[in-house]
Design a protein around this motif. Structure first.
Motif, PDB file in Angstrom:
ATOM      1  N   ASP A  38      28.124  85.399 -16.722  1.00  0.00           N
ATOM      2  CA  ASP A  38      28.908  86.238 -17.612  1.00  0.00           C
ATOM      3  C   ASP A  38      28.663  87.679 -17.166  1.00  0.00           C
ATOM      4  OD1 ASP A  38      30.603  86.669 -19.827  1.00  0.00           O
ATOM      5  OD2 ASP A  38      28.859  87.206 -21.056  1.00  0.00           O
ATOM      6  N   LEU A  39      29.637  88.257 -16.444  1.00  0.00           N
ATOM      7  CA  LEU A  39      29.464  89.581 -15.849  1.00  0.00           C
ATOM      8  C   LEU A  39      30.622  90.501 -16.183  1.00  0.00           C
ATOM      9  CD1 LEU A  39      28.570  88.520 -12.179  1.00  0.00           C
ATOM     10  CD2 LEU A  39      26.962  89.176 -13.983  1.00  0.00           C
ATOM     11  N   GLU A  40      30.332  91.782 -16.247  1.00  0.00           N
ATOM     12  CA  GLU A  40      31.400  92.766 -16.269  1.00  0.00           C
ATOM     13  C   GLU A  40      32.003  92.778 -14.872  1.00  0.00           C
ATOM     14  OE1 GLU A  40      30.081  96.612 -17.478  1.00  0.00           O
ATOM     15  OE2 GLU A  40      29.410  95.914 -19.444  1.00  0.00           O
ATOM     16  N   PRO A  41      33.306  92.965 -14.739  1.00  0.00           N
ATOM     17  CA  PRO A  41      33.938  92.932 -13.421  1.00  0.00           C
ATOM     18  C   PRO A  41      33.417  93.989 -12.447  1.00  0.00           C
ATOM     19  CG  PRO A  41      35.580  92.685 -15.129  1.00  0.00           C
ATOM     20  CD  PRO A  41      34.283  93.013 -15.814  1.00  0.00           C
ATOM     21  N   ARG A  42      32.783  95.022 -12.948  1.00  0.00           N
ATOM     22  CA  ARG A  42      32.284  96.093 -12.074  1.00  0.00           C
ATOM     23  C   ARG A  42      30.872  95.837 -11.540  1.00  0.00           C
ATOM     24  NH1 ARG A  42      30.895 100.727 -16.578  1.00  0.00           N
ATOM     25  NH2 ARG A  42      29.637  99.337 -17.862  1.00  0.00           N
ATOM     26  N   VAL A  43      30.253  94.697 -11.854  1.00  0.00           N
ATOM     27  CA  VAL A  43      28.897  94.386 -11.399  1.00  0.00           C
ATOM     28  C   VAL A  43      28.924  94.076  -9.907  1.00  0.00           C
ATOM     29  CG1 VAL A  43      27.000  92.706 -11.584  1.00  0.00           C
ATOM     30  CG2 VAL A  43      28.096  93.603 -13.640  1.00  0.00           C
ATOM     31  N   LEU A  45      27.645  92.610  -6.281  1.00  0.00           N
ATOM     32  CA  LEU A  45      27.047  91.348  -5.859  1.00  0.00           C
ATOM     33  C   LEU A  45      25.528  91.485  -5.838  1.00  0.00           C
ATOM     34  CD1 LEU A  45      27.218  88.467  -4.785  1.00  0.00           C
ATOM     35  CD2 LEU A  45      27.609  89.448  -2.496  1.00  0.00           C
ATOM     36  N   LEU A  46      25.021  92.619  -5.395  1.00  0.00           N
ATOM     37  CA  LEU A  46      23.574  92.834  -5.350  1.00  0.00           C
ATOM     38  C   LEU A  46      22.955  92.724  -6.741  1.00  0.00           C
ATOM     39  CD1 LEU A  46      21.027  93.529  -3.743  1.00  0.00           C
ATOM     40  CD2 LEU A  46      21.585  95.947  -4.101  1.00  0.00           C
ATOM     41  N   ASP A  47      23.558  93.375  -7.726  1.00  0.00           N
ATOM     42  CA  ASP A  47      23.015  93.301  -9.083  1.00  0.00           C
ATOM     43  C   ASP A  47      23.141  91.895  -9.652  1.00  0.00           C
ATOM     44  OD1 ASP A  47      22.184  95.929  -9.047  1.00  0.00           O
ATOM     45  OD2 ASP A  47      23.964  96.690 -10.087  1.00  0.00           O
ATOM     46  N   ALA A  48      24.223  91.194  -9.345  1.00  0.00           N
ATOM     47  CA  ALA A  48      24.365  89.814  -9.805  1.00  0.00           C
ATOM     48  C   ALA A  48      23.260  88.944  -9.207  1.00  0.00           C
ATOM     49  CB  ALA A  48      25.741  89.262  -9.428  1.00  0.00           C
ATOM     50  N   LEU A  49      22.994  89.111  -7.909  1.00  0.00           N
ATOM     51  CA  LEU A  49      21.949  88.328  -7.252  1.00  0.00           C
ATOM     52  C   LEU A  49      20.579  88.621  -7.863  1.00  0.00           C
ATOM     53  CD1 LEU A  49      23.053  88.815  -3.535  1.00  0.00           C
ATOM     54  CD2 LEU A  49      23.189  86.690  -4.851  1.00  0.00           C
ATOM     55  N   ARG A  50      20.243  89.889  -7.948  1.00  0.00           N
ATOM     56  CA  ARG A  50      18.903  90.291  -8.363  1.00  0.00           C
ATOM     57  C   ARG A  50      18.673  90.129  -9.873  1.00  0.00           C
ATOM     58  NH1 ARG A  50      15.633  92.751  -5.045  1.00  0.00           N
ATOM     59  NH2 ARG A  50      14.662  93.934  -6.720  1.00  0.00           N
ATOM     60  N   GLU A  51      19.624  90.561 -10.669  1.00  0.00           N
ATOM     61  CA  GLU A  51      19.409  90.630 -12.109  1.00  0.00           C
ATOM     62  C   GLU A  51      19.876  89.401 -12.883  1.00  0.00           C
ATOM     63  OE1 GLU A  51      21.093  94.337 -13.435  1.00  0.00           O
ATOM     64  OE2 GLU A  51      20.113  95.432 -11.805  1.00  0.00           O
ATOM     65  N   HIS A  52      20.810  88.647 -12.316  1.00  0.00           N
ATOM     66  CA  HIS A  52      21.361  87.506 -13.042  1.00  0.00           C
ATOM     67  C   HIS A  52      20.984  86.158 -12.431  1.00  0.00           C
ATOM     68  CE1 HIS A  52      23.842  90.039 -15.682  1.00  0.00           C
ATOM     69  NE2 HIS A  52      23.938  90.820 -14.621  1.00  0.00           N
ATOM     70  N   MET A  53      20.553  86.159 -11.163  1.00  0.00           N
ATOM     71  CA  MET A  53      20.184  84.903 -10.507  1.00  0.00           C
ATOM     72  C   MET A  53      18.731  84.884 -10.050  1.00  0.00           C
ATOM     73  SD  MET A  53      23.530  84.087  -8.211  1.00  0.00           S
ATOM     74  CE  MET A  53      24.622  85.477  -8.295  1.00  0.00           C
ATOM     75  N   ALA A  54      18.018  85.986 -10.247  1.00  0.00           N
ATOM     76  CA  ALA A  54      16.612  86.126  -9.836  1.00  0.00           C
ATOM     77  C   ALA A  54      16.425  85.889  -8.341  1.00  0.00           C
ATOM     78  CB  ALA A  54      15.705  85.209 -10.654  1.00  0.00           C
ATOM     79  N   LEU A  55      17.432  86.226  -7.542  1.00  0.00           N
ATOM     80  CA  LEU A  55      17.332  86.180  -6.079  1.00  0.00           C
ATOM     81  C   LEU A  55      17.054  87.610  -5.614  1.00  0.00           C
ATOM     82  CD1 LEU A  55      20.334  83.791  -5.359  1.00  0.00           C
ATOM     83  CD2 LEU A  55      17.890  83.244  -5.239  1.00  0.00           C
ATOM     84  N   THR A  56      15.790  87.946  -5.523  1.00  0.00           N
ATOM     85  CA  THR A  56      15.383  89.336  -5.292  1.00  0.00           C
ATOM     86  C   THR A  56      15.079  89.656  -3.836  1.00  0.00           C
ATOM     87  OG1 THR A  56      13.109  88.756  -5.847  1.00  0.00           O
ATOM     88  CG2 THR A  56      14.499  89.591  -7.644  1.00  0.00           C
ATOM     89  N   CYS A  82      25.561  95.823  -2.181  1.00  0.00           N
ATOM     90  CA  CYS A  82      25.633  96.914  -3.154  1.00  0.00           C
ATOM     91  C   CYS A  82      27.045  97.470  -3.280  1.00  0.00           C
ATOM     92  CB  CYS A  82      24.643  98.026  -2.808  1.00  0.00           C
ATOM     93  SG  CYS A  82      25.087  99.041  -1.373  1.00  0.00           S
ATOM     94  N   LEU A  83      27.891  97.247  -2.274  1.00  0.00           N
ATOM     95  CA  LEU A  83      29.265  97.755  -2.299  1.00  0.00           C
ATOM     96  C   LEU A  83      30.298  96.667  -2.562  1.00  0.00           C
ATOM     97  CD1 LEU A  83      29.273 100.244   0.714  1.00  0.00           C
ATOM     98  CD2 LEU A  83      28.886 100.727  -1.706  1.00  0.00           C
ATOM     99  N   THR A  84      29.840  95.446  -2.774  1.00  0.00           N
ATOM    100  CA  THR A  84      30.730  94.309  -2.970  1.00  0.00           C
ATOM    101  C   THR A  84      30.698  93.895  -4.436  1.00  0.00           C
ATOM    102  OG1 THR A  84      30.219  93.562  -0.724  1.00  0.00           O
ATOM    103  CG2 THR A  84      31.217  91.949  -2.221  1.00  0.00           C
ATOM    104  N   LEU A  85      31.852  93.822  -5.057  1.00  0.00           N
ATOM    105  CA  LEU A  85      31.902  93.366  -6.440  1.00  0.00           C
ATOM    106  C   LEU A  85      31.685  91.860  -6.477  1.00  0.00           C
ATOM    107  CD1 LEU A  85      34.919  95.422  -7.817  1.00  0.00           C
ATOM    108  CD2 LEU A  85      32.473  95.846  -8.173  1.00  0.00           C
ATOM    109  N   ALA A  86      30.867  91.408  -7.405  1.00  0.00           N
ATOM    110  CA  ALA A  86      30.572  89.978  -7.522  1.00  0.00           C
ATOM    111  C   ALA A  86      31.842  89.163  -7.739  1.00  0.00           C
ATOM    112  CB  ALA A  86      29.572  89.738  -8.657  1.00  0.00           C
TER     113      ALA A  86
END
Length: 178
Positions: A38-43, A45-56, A82-86
């Motif tokens: 469940d993400l805002e469209p502006r998140v 890919l890096l933040d989705a990986l790190r903050e939502h999937m715990a792939l750090t 960091c420049l790619t939208l999830a």
């Protein structure tokens, strides 16, 4: 006269495809595992990986696309997470440093980085390794100058570049039989 139920106008289809500004369900396949987030469209890919999937493993270095610490693959091609939208990665295969090894067996490039001391602080290492494997797959590892050129998007602030090139040359040699 056209059947109104058979087609939609460009304006209507644009409205139907609009997602956000609120959170939306985003289906991602990362390292062969399916995730529905469940993400805002502006998140990113890096933040989705790190903050939502715990792939750090992928690191947030500059958050501007200049350092390469966040390099991952989308459909086998290098991207800066960091420049790619999830949301743009739905229906595509994302591979991170965590997905490079085969179980407990390190990827040859991971092993070469260890063997050649191709890292110091280690912060840039995941992005360096993801780019290094891509450089080999893209056929750009024929010389040190070619390696340096095709790895130029990945910055190592500790200046381990000679060791990084040495690791890439080793894997290239094994791959080509040289």
């Amino acid at each position: 006269m056209a059947d109104k139920g058979a087609s939609t106008s460009v304006a209507e289809s644009a409205v139907m495809e609009t997602r956000g500004p609120d959170s939306v369900a985003v289906d991602l396949v990362v390292n062969g595992v399916s995730y529905v987030l469940d993400l805002e469209p502006r998140v990113s890919l890096l933040d989705a990986l790190r903050e939502h999937m715990a792939l750090t493993g992928s690191k947030k270095g500059c958050d501007q696309g200049t350092c390469g610490a966040c390099t991952v693959w989308v459909d086998g091609r290098r991207v800066l997470a960091c420049l790619t939208l999830a949301v743009t990665c739905e229906g595509r295969e994302v591979t991170t440093i965590e997905g490079l090894a085969e179980g407990e067996e390190l990827h040859p490039m991971q092993r070469a980085f260890l063997d050649h001391d191709a890292f110091q602080c280690g912060y840039c290492t995941p992005g360096q390794i993801m780019s290094a494997v891509a450089v080999l797959n893209e056929g750009h590892a024929g010389s040190d100058s070619e390696i340096a050129e095709w790895m130029s998007g990945n910055i190592c602030r500790c200046a381990a570049y000679p060791h990084i090139r040495s690791a890439i040359r080793e894997v290239y040699g094994h791959k080509t039989g040289q």
